[in-house]
Write a protein that holds these residues in place. Structure first.
Motif, mmCIF file in Angstrom:
data_model
loop_
_atom_site.group_PDB
_atom_site.id
_atom_site.type_symbol
_atom_site.label_atom_id
_atom_site.label_comp_id
_atom_site.label_asym_id
_atom_site.label_seq_id
_atom_site.Cartn_x
_atom_site.Cartn_y
_atom_site.Cartn_z
ATOM 1 N N GLU A 183 59.167 -11.205 -116.816
ATOM 2 C CA GLU A 183 60.465 -11.215 -116.277
ATOM 3 C C GLU A 183 61.049 -9.967 -116.684
ATOM 4 N N SER A 184 61.595 -9.366 -115.409
ATOM 5 C CA SER A 184 62.536 -7.951 -115.610
ATOM 6 C C SER A 184 63.630 -8.489 -116.514
ATOM 7 N N LYS A 185 64.002 -7.554 -117.358
ATOM 8 C CA LYS A 185 65.248 -7.842 -118.622
ATOM 9 C C LYS A 185 66.550 -7.145 -117.676
ATOM 10 N N VAL A 186 66.239 -6.715 -116.732
ATOM 11 C CA VAL A 186 67.380 -5.828 -116.073
ATOM 12 C C VAL A 186 67.649 -6.009 -114.573
ATOM 13 N N ALA A 187 68.777 -6.239 -113.837
ATOM 14 C CA ALA A 187 68.998 -6.603 -112.539
ATOM 15 C C ALA A 187 68.373 -5.760 -111.553
#
Ligand code: HSE
Length: 403
Positions: A395-399
């Motif tokens: 999961e990406s940690k940033v938008a």
């Protein structure tokens, strides 16, 4: 009482382990086999380098002397390299002996020929110790996965590499120091080049390929990479992003081709290999009925390897003659995959249409999504950058991440 007579070729870590275990587990072996098991001869290269374990054992540098032993039943190959192991085992089989080998390089290249010869002579070959040390992966495939069709195998098969990667991360030791430790523990080969450059894992992959698919990819078709380019700093960056380096062999068949890759990858916390640490090996086998089965245990070392050899000894006459079965791997989801690139930001600019940056984990490291061939052209453009496939859910940690 008559005995089962064994000649041991080689008296290094594996040979000694086998000898000692035959002594320590004699009672159990007799219970299982109905007769005492005796090592009657040991072949070494240089007698002055060894302490003779018993006066009753023929300790020799001459293989001809071994071929002249009457009532020799089993030859155990615990030497390294294609030769002279291959020639010795051919002679042993011709004489009607069963053989057991721990010699992965020799078996990767000559296993198929030896097995045909053994079949003609009505003797058995045990090769459990060639793959994953003490982990019973060969017997599991041969004996326990007979109805299942095997689809794919992913595995950590070099104990030394896994030990080095784990220890560098946990203890903060240097590559050289950790390799030295692996040698002291008896995990690494006498010449550890094969361990750290991925050849050892490649040989093991070839043995599995022959067993499962009755076919091997040609050496040139296999992407083989070791762990020598991985820097302590990259291990640290990965760790801070919840990722771990693992050296993995993957194997599946599509059409007529067996696909095999031997390479370091990064795995996420959810990946089954994330917790496989130290000298442990792990083999994940995907099948049509069972789904995924994962076998894990010590992949190197004196007694784990001796365990594989002696479990083979018990199975010699019981081995099924039916080949394992496989189905093609049809999952196409891997055409666009995630990668970790250790590179500078400016290097990504020309590729922003085709390489999607998912996350920035360090000023010099990004998680990206892209097709294999695009990553390959990125690497051609910047041959010095290191890139690793990312396995497991991420999961990406940033938008939003921009290049
Ligand atoms: N050197 C090998 C390893 C030994 O580290 O896995 C077991 O094959």
């Amino acid at each position: 009482m008559s005995s089962i007579n064994i000649a041991l070729l080689g008296y290094g870590t594996v040979g000694k382990g086998v000898y000692k275990t035959i002594e320590s587990h004699q009672e159990r072996l007799q219970q299982l086999l109905g007769k005492p098991v005796k090592v009657v001869a040991i072949l070494v290269q240089d007698k002055t380098k060894h302490i003779i374990p018993s006066k009753e054992v023929l300790f020799t540098t001459n293989f001809d002397e071994i071929t002249r032993i009457p009532n020799l039943h089993i030859v155990i190959d615990a030497i390294v390299g294609k030769e002279p192991g291959f020639s010795y085992l051919k002679i042993a089989i011709e004489k009607g002996c069963h053989v057991i080998t721990a010699n992965k390089e020799m078996f990767a290249f000559h296993g198929s020929e030896l097995q045909s010869q053994a079949k003609k002579k009505g003797v058995s070959i045990g090769f459990e110790a060639t793959v994953a040390g003490g982990v019973p992966v060969i017997q599991t495939i041969k004996q326990l996965l007979q109805v299942n069709h095997i689809l794919k195998v992913e595995a950590i098969l070099n104990g030394t590499s896994n030990f080095i990667l784990s220890n560098m991360r946990i203890e903060g030791t240097s590559f050289e120091e950790t390799l030295q430790l692996a040698k002291e523990h008896g995990y690494a080969e006498a010449d550890p080049t094969n361990d750290i450059q991925g050849y050892d894992a490649f040989y093991k992959g070839m043995v599995l390929s022959q067993l499962i698919f009755q076919k091997q990819p040609s050496v040139e078709e296999v992407k083989r990479k070791g762990i020598t380019n991985i820097l302590a700093m990259q291990i640290e960056i990965a760790e801070s992003a919840g990722l771990r380096f693992k050296h993995i062999v993957s194997l599946f068949k599509q059409g007529e081709e067996v696909h095999c890759k031997v390479e370091p990858v990064l795995v996420t916390e959810e990946h089954p290999f994330y917790q496989v640490e130290g000298v442990q090996n792990s083999v994940s086998i995907a099948t049509d009925l069972l789904g995924n089965i994962q076998l894990q245990g010590p992949g190197a070392g004196m007694f784990p390897t001796a365990s594989a050899v002696l479990e083979d000894l018990i199975q010699l006459n019981r081995t099924s003659i039916v080949e394992p079965s496989f189905k093609e791997w049809t999952d196409s989801s891997e055409t666009s995959a995630k990668w970790v690139l250790f590179c500078d930001t400016y290097q990504l600019v020309a590729f922003q249409e085709t390489i999607h940056v998912v996350d920035r984990i360090h000023k010099k490291a990004v998680v990206v999504e892209s097709k294999d061939e695009v990553i390959a052209s990125f690497q051609s453009a910047y041959p010095d950058i290191e890139y690793y496939a990312l396995k497991g859910p991420y999961e990406s940690k940033v938008a939003t991440v921009s290049v």
